[in-house]
Design an enzyme around this catalytic site. Structure first.
Site, mmCIF file in Angstrom:
data_model
loop_
_atom_site.group_PDB
_atom_site.id
_atom_site.type_symbol
_atom_site.label_atom_id
_atom_site.label_comp_id
_atom_site.label_asym_id
_atom_site.label_seq_id
_atom_site.Cartn_x
_atom_site.Cartn_y
_atom_site.Cartn_z
ATOM 1 N N PRO A 201 81.787 -44.959 -26.926
ATOM 2 C CA PRO A 201 80.588 -45.345 -25.959
ATOM 3 C C PRO A 201 79.562 -45.245 -26.769
ATOM 4 O O PRO A 201 79.219 -44.601 -27.895
ATOM 5 C CB PRO A 201 80.732 -44.176 -25.207
ATOM 6 C CG PRO A 201 81.672 -43.200 -26.165
ATOM 7 C CD PRO A 201 82.169 -43.767 -27.012
ATOM 8 N N GLU A 202 78.605 -46.083 -26.171
ATOM 9 C CA GLU A 202 77.083 -46.177 -26.786
ATOM 10 C C GLU A 202 76.338 -45.368 -25.752
ATOM 11 O O GLU A 202 76.764 -44.799 -24.963
ATOM 12 C CB GLU A 202 76.848 -47.488 -27.085
ATOM 13 C CG GLU A 202 77.692 -48.300 -27.810
ATOM 14 C CD GLU A 202 77.431 -49.823 -28.204
ATOM 15 O OE1 GLU A 202 76.280 -49.984 -28.150
ATOM 16 O OE2 GLU A 202 78.294 -50.898 -28.136
ATOM 17 N N HIS B 218 97.050 -36.792 -26.620
ATOM 18 C CA HIS B 218 95.793 -36.552 -27.299
ATOM 19 C C HIS B 218 94.864 -35.908 -26.619
ATOM 20 O O HIS B 218 93.424 -35.967 -26.975
ATOM 21 C CB HIS B 218 95.201 -38.139 -27.835
ATOM 22 C CG HIS B 218 96.254 -39.031 -28.190
ATOM 23 N ND1 HIS B 218 96.876 -38.714 -29.452
ATOM 24 C CD2 HIS B 218 96.897 -40.151 -27.837
ATOM 25 C CE1 HIS B 218 97.763 -39.712 -29.564
ATOM 26 N NE2 HIS B 218 97.755 -40.509 -28.879
#
Length: 281
Positions: free
Chosen positions: A2-3, A105
């Site tokens: 993500p930005e 995960h």
DNA sequence: CATTTCACCTGGTGGC
DNA sequence: TGCCACCAGGTGAAAT
């Protein structure tokens, strides 16, 4: 993953769900010391803390934590600690029902008093978690400037004298914080600037256009809830929609929406880069 | 110092 | 179906 727009979306979503809630128990996978703070120390620090607020700094999600003694939790109480989450490429910060199946995960689970659970899931393990006691350490601050608030003058000064490609400069988090591969490409397209141009050789007019384009692209993406090319899911499990409006990112070979020319893919600074050879100079 | 390259990880995709 | 090469929204250490 993500930005800035994705992290902003996630931080807002998490804030709305956990503000005022208390951490009853913290669990961490021990896959290595993945985290800037060791798992045991992190768990110990988090337990019994209250989420006062969750917000974004650059690409980091910052959770402000307190003891929660105020009558109305989260109303004006000074934080005593911070939990800082960086999602790396594939990290997700989810707020779930406790009975929701635990995905592969999953590296952290925070059980909350409300019965909900905060989970950090990260297949590639590039993400980072950090716990800070504010009486011992300074509050988290990104190294670079925030693109949404940086002034025109400061913005221009970041690139002065630099020989590296403007695309690489936009990705450098110690200059600007929060810009990643999608929004670097999209803002350069909007500004009409080729990604390989030397950062220090951009004209004043180009720098003005670039800053404005960057702000417009980021704000528009935030309004649409960010991009989800593959595995980005916000706190509510809803995907963002900005990817439908990408003009160049991952559109190699497709027609430029403005002039029809095929979008090109090159590599700049080791990252896949997309641009229109006609609209960008 | 500034800049570039590469390792860190897992999983998905597409070619053969 | 299997195997393999290549790709992926990020960073920070090492090399140049």
């Amino acid at each position: 993953m993500p930005e800035l727009p994705e992290v902003e979306t996630i931080a807002r979503g998490v804030d709305a769900r956990v503000r005022g809630d208390r951490i009853v128990e913290a669990w961490f996978s021990g896959y290595r010391e993945p985290f800037k703070t060791g798992a045991a120390k992190q768990a110990k620090g988090l337990e019994d803390k209250v989420f006062l607020a969750v917000h974004r700094t650059g690409k980091h999600i910052v959770c402000e934590l307190g003891v929660g003694r105020s009558s109305a939790a989260g109303s004006g109480e000074e934080p005593t600690a911070q939990w800082i989450v960086h999602l790396g490429m594939t990290g997700r910060l989810l707020v779930t029902r406790p009975e929701a199946p635990v995905e592969a995960h999953t590296h952290a689970r925070l059980r909350l008093k409300s019965g909900r659970e905060v989970r950090f899931v990260d297949p590639r393990r590039f993400g980072r978690l950090e716990y800070r006691e504010l009486h011992r350490a300074k509050a988290f601050a990104g190294a670079g400037l925030e693109p949404l608030t940086v002034g025109e003058e400061e913005f221009a000064a970041l690139f002065r004298g630099r020989t590296l490609a403007i695309k690489a400069a936009l990705l450098n988090q110690s200059l600007l914080t929060g810009v990643g591969n999608i929004y670097a490409d999209e803002s350069l397209y909007r500004a009409g600037i080729r990604p390989r141009r030397a950062a220090g050789r951009l004209t004043r007019a180009e720098l003005r256009r670039l800053r404005r384009s960057l702000v417009e692209v980021l704000e528009h993406a935030i309004r649409l809830g960010g991009s989800s090319v593959s595995d980005y899911v916000d706190a509510e499990g809803v995907r963002g929609f900005f990817q439908l409006e990408h003009n160049v990112y991952q559109r190699a070979g497709e027609a430029c929406r403005r002039c029809g020319t095929a979008i090109r893919r090159i590599v700049v600074g080791g990252r896949s880069t997309h641009y229109c050879p006609v609209c960008q100079h």
